[in-house]
Scaffold this active site. Structure first.
Site, PDB file in Angstrom:
ATOM      1  CG  ASN A 163       0.035   6.815   1.664  1.00 30.07           C
ATOM      2  OD1 ASN A 163       0.959   6.745   2.481  1.00 30.07           O
ATOM      3  ND2 ASN A 163      -0.928   5.901   1.596  1.00 30.07           N
ATOM      4  CD  GLU A 182      -8.727   3.454   2.004  1.00 30.93           C
ATOM      5  OE1 GLU A 182      -9.513   4.412   1.814  1.00 30.93           O
ATOM      6  OE2 GLU A 182      -7.599   3.387   1.490  1.00 30.93           O
TER       7      GLU A 182
HETATM    8 ZN   LIG Z   1      -6.504   7.911   0.523  1.00 32.79          ZN
END
Ligand SMILES: [Zn+2]
Length: 425
Positions: A257, A389
């Site tokens: 990422n 998240e």
């Molecule tokens: Zn992560």
């Protein structure tokens, strides 16, 4: 965020990889304690004090309010002597990892039967996840197919499930989910599995579910980083990156990422140190995993387009809108994005009280370059491309290891949120 200080600490401790005593021996973390340190106005001071402990591992990157650290037994006394404002979040991290790693066996469902909901009572071995997806697809044969988005560096299939409604396969804009790009974030696969489960089981019985699946094609990839996930189960529970090796470098792994081919060349928001947890690679898109996943993403964008993309991560309870690469740039539809994200938070909170912080990724959390959501927004032209998240939040009494009892509640609250968002976006 003082990322430079964070990376300095990470390289001083040689990151997590240095702890691997041998290729196949598992790190137990027995006797390691984890603490959550209040930072607030003293963020830099707290970090400089913690940096004096050479084997203590900093964990979170969103350190404006708190810094979570893993302290080995031999440094616990020195940590306590620092006199920081902290609470214990794992009394014995090794014991908590063992409890979490006590996987329930998975009995493959009888032909075409939906797997049992007890799947969400435990974490599972990677091979069982693969079987579970085969089973859930077989239980919904007229409206689903498994697909491959590429191959990991160690040769694992980056598989996904495609679900569609009454318009037929591939006839609608995409809702596109990624899980487990970061290996240790086990709850992310469980949550996308829970959403898959609800779509499959609800299509014939719940008109609200039928409506969203008739409106969008879903493409769900539970393990963007299957090698890292397996390694986090066999060897190091706290592993984050992929398992790519590079010539002339002893540290393993690239942060997938931070490797997407968009804004990768910028300098603030990833590391050029191969030992760092946010190592961005040598060239944009040079991870094995992204070579397939980027092409798959392009095919969705070139098809019916991407309405919603979510990259599922943990932890901290955030809903993050673009951008990561800049704290001042905003997408054209920013007001609409924030309105939907705030309402999503309200819907999630109504289930069991979990609150998410909502805002632009860079301005709310920290800068990230080469990340998926910026690519999906500007290159793939997804209308909404967010990072969520998951649990635990900052007020939780645990951090690195989310107890199995929280798998189902995590899935339930996110599913209620998604059901509302997808019907109303
Ligand atoms: Zn992560």
């Amino acid at each position: 965020m003082k990322l430079s200080a964070f990376f300095a600490i990470l390289s001083a401790t040689s990151a997590l990889g240095a702890r691997v005593p041998g290729a196949n021996s598992k790190i137990t973390y027995d006797g390691y304690k984890a603490f959550r340190i209040h930072t607030g106005e003293n963020e830099a001071l707290v970090k400089s004090k913690v940096a004096t402990l050479k084997e203590t591992i900093n964990f979170n990157m969103d350190t404006a309010e708190h810094l979570d650290v893993v302290v080995p037994p031999k440094e616990v006394e020195a940590f306590v002597a620092l006199g920081l404002d902290s609470v214990v979040i794992h009394e014995d991290l090794g014991a908590d990892i063992r409890a979490e790693g006590d996987f329930a066996p998975y009995e493959s469902a009888a032909s075409a039967a939906v797997p049992s909901i007890t799947w969400f009572n435990s974490y599972h071995a990677y091979a069982d996840h693969v079987t579970w997806f085969r089973d859930i697809q077989a239980a919904f044969p007229g409206n689903s197919a498994l697909f491959s988005a590429g191959t990991s560096v160690q040769g694992r299939d980056i598989f996904g499930i495609h679900l569609w409604g009454s318009g037929g396969k591939g006839s609608k804009p995409a809702v596109y989910f990624h899980g487990t790009v970061h290996a240790r974030e086990w709850i992310s696969a469980k949550v996308v599995e829970y959403i898959t489960y609800q779509l499959v089981t609800g299509y014939s019985t719940d008109s609200a579910v039928k409506a969203i699946l008739d409106k969008y094609d879903f493409y769900i990839i539970p393990f963007v980083n299957p090698d890292g996930f397996v390694y986090s189960q066999t060897t190091n529970r706290l592993w984050r990156k992929n398992r790519q090796t590079r010539s002339g470098v002893s540290c393993v792994g690239t942060d997938i990422n931070r490797n997407w081919p968009y804004k990768w060349e910028l300098t603030n928001g990833a590391s050029t140190d191969p030992c760092a947890e946010t190592y961005k690679g040598r060239a944009a898109g040079d991870t094995a995993e992204l070579q397939g996943v980027v092409n798959f993403t392009k095919s969705l964008a070139a098809g019916k387009g991407i309405k919603l993309y979510i990259d599922w991560h943990s932890y901290g309870n955030y809903i993050l809108t673009p951008y990561g690469y800049s704290c001042s740039a905003r997408p054209a539809n920013n007001a609409r994005q924030l309105e939907l994200a705030r309402n999503l938070n309200t819907k999630i909170q109504a289930v069991s009280g979990t609150r998410h912080t909502v805002g632009g990724a860079c301005s709310t959390l920290y800068a990230t370059i080469g990340d998926s959501t910026d690519y999906l927004t500007d290159v793939s032209k997804a209308e909404f491309a967010w990072t969520i998240e998951l649990r635990p939040g900052s007020s939780a009494s645990n951090g690195f290891v989310l107890p199995v009892a929280q798998i189902l509640p995590s899935g339930q609250e996110q599913w209620e949120g998604m059901k509302w968002l997808i019907a109303n976006m």
